[in-house]
Structure formats: structure tokens, C-alpha cells
Design a protein around this motif. Sequence first.
Motif, short mmCIF file in Angstrom:
data_model
loop_
_atom_site.label_atom_id
_atom_site.label_comp_id
_atom_site.label_asym_id
_atom_site.label_seq_id
_atom_site.Cartn_x
_atom_site.Cartn_y
_atom_site.Cartn_z
N ARG A 1 0.75 -1.20 0.17
CA ARG A 1 0.03 -0.01 -0.02
C ARG A 1 0.86 1.18 0.07
O ARG A 1 1.70 1.24 0.77
CB ARG A 1 -0.81 0.07 1.29
N ALA A 2 0.48 2.06 -1.09
CA ALA A 2 1.31 3.27 -0.78
C ALA A 2 0.49 4.22 -1.62
O ALA A 2 -0.56 4.27 -2.24
CB ALA A 2 2.62 3.21 -1.89
N ASN A 3 0.61 5.62 -0.90
CA ASN A 3 -0.11 6.81 -1.42
C ASN A 3 -1.65 6.64 -1.40
O ASN A 3 -2.08 7.19 -2.19
CB ASN A 3 0.18 7.05 -2.97
N GLY A 4 -1.98 5.90 -0.28
CA GLY A 4 -3.53 5.42 -0.14
C GLY A 4 -3.88 4.39 -0.95
O GLY A 4 -5.17 4.46 -1.07
N ASP B 1 2.77 2.36 -6.53
CA ASP B 1 4.00 3.38 -6.80
C ASP B 1 4.12 4.02 -7.95
O ASP B 1 5.09 4.47 -8.31
CB ASP B 1 5.37 2.56 -6.43
N GLY B 2 3.06 4.14 -8.84
CA GLY B 2 3.09 5.26 -10.05
C GLY B 2 2.93 4.50 -11.28
O GLY B 2 2.44 5.09 -12.12
N ALA B 3 3.10 3.04 -11.61
CA ALA B 3 3.17 2.46 -12.74
C ALA B 3 1.37 2.16 -12.61
O ALA B 3 0.85 2.08 -11.69
CB ALA B 3 3.83 1.32 -13.03
N ALA B 4 1.18 1.57 -13.98
CA ALA B 4 -0.22 0.94 -14.05
C ALA B 4 -0.54 -0.47 -13.52
O ALA B 4 -1.41 -0.73 -12.69
CB ALA B 4 -0.94 1.12 -15.51
N TYR B 5 0.74 -1.35 -13.99
CA TYR B 5 0.40 -2.42 -13.57
C TYR B 5 1.94 -3.09 -13.15
O TYR B 5 3.06 -2.62 -13.45
CB TYR B 5 0.18 -3.30 -14.75
#
Length: 121
Positions: free
Chosen positions: A48-51, A86-90
Motif C-alpha cells: 500500500r502506498a499513496n493511499g 507506486d506510480g505504474a499502472a501494473y
Amino acid sequence: MKTVRNVAVGAALAAAVAGGGMYLAMAVPDGASTSTSLSSSDRKGSHRANGITEELLTGDTAARVEAAAKAANPGATVLRVETDADGAAYEAHIRKADGTPVTVKFDRSFNITSTEAGKRH
């Protein structure tokens, strides 16, 4: 033999996750037997990151991410494919043919955006 066993265990776990199985029993090459019970919470991405909590991919999206990860890493075993917090889609968590754990990140068009070696799976 350890690499062969790790590949067999990884493939069996990936198959159980992809098939939605709740119980997994497998024989490993050295003759030992292992069984694992997978609850619904075990089959979800736990990071879990950035909610955002990662979720396992299913259907066509899962198949496309898995195929792209294998194409870029011949002989690899896909452990799981999921959304990325963390920022990528998958992302695809894989074990390369040499046993190295790797996380392959993808954009929404299934293009690889990065590969992170040594990530814990």
C-alpha cells in the motif's frame, strides 16, 4: 535443485492465484510435499502506498501483463500480476530463469516502464 524447486513452487502458486484456487497442494522435485491454504486476503497485493492498495489482475489484463513480462524475460516464472501503488499502472512479480526476483512495471498500454531487480515477492 533449489532453483528447480523455487520455479516449481512459484509456478504452482501463480497457477493457484490465476485460477482463484483456495487450496494448493504440490509436490516439489526433491520429494517433499507442501500444502498451503490461500485466503482471499492472501491473494490480494499487500503493498500500500499513496493511499492505494494493490489488487491482483484478472482476465485479459492479467494475461497481457503476464505475456509481456515473459516475453521480456524468457524462462521466467510469473508469481503474480497486480496493479501498482507506486506510480505504474501494473506490475508483474517474477522469478527470472537464474532465480533472481524481479518486479516489472508497465504503463496502461502494457509497455514496460521499469524493471526492479531484487524486490521481495
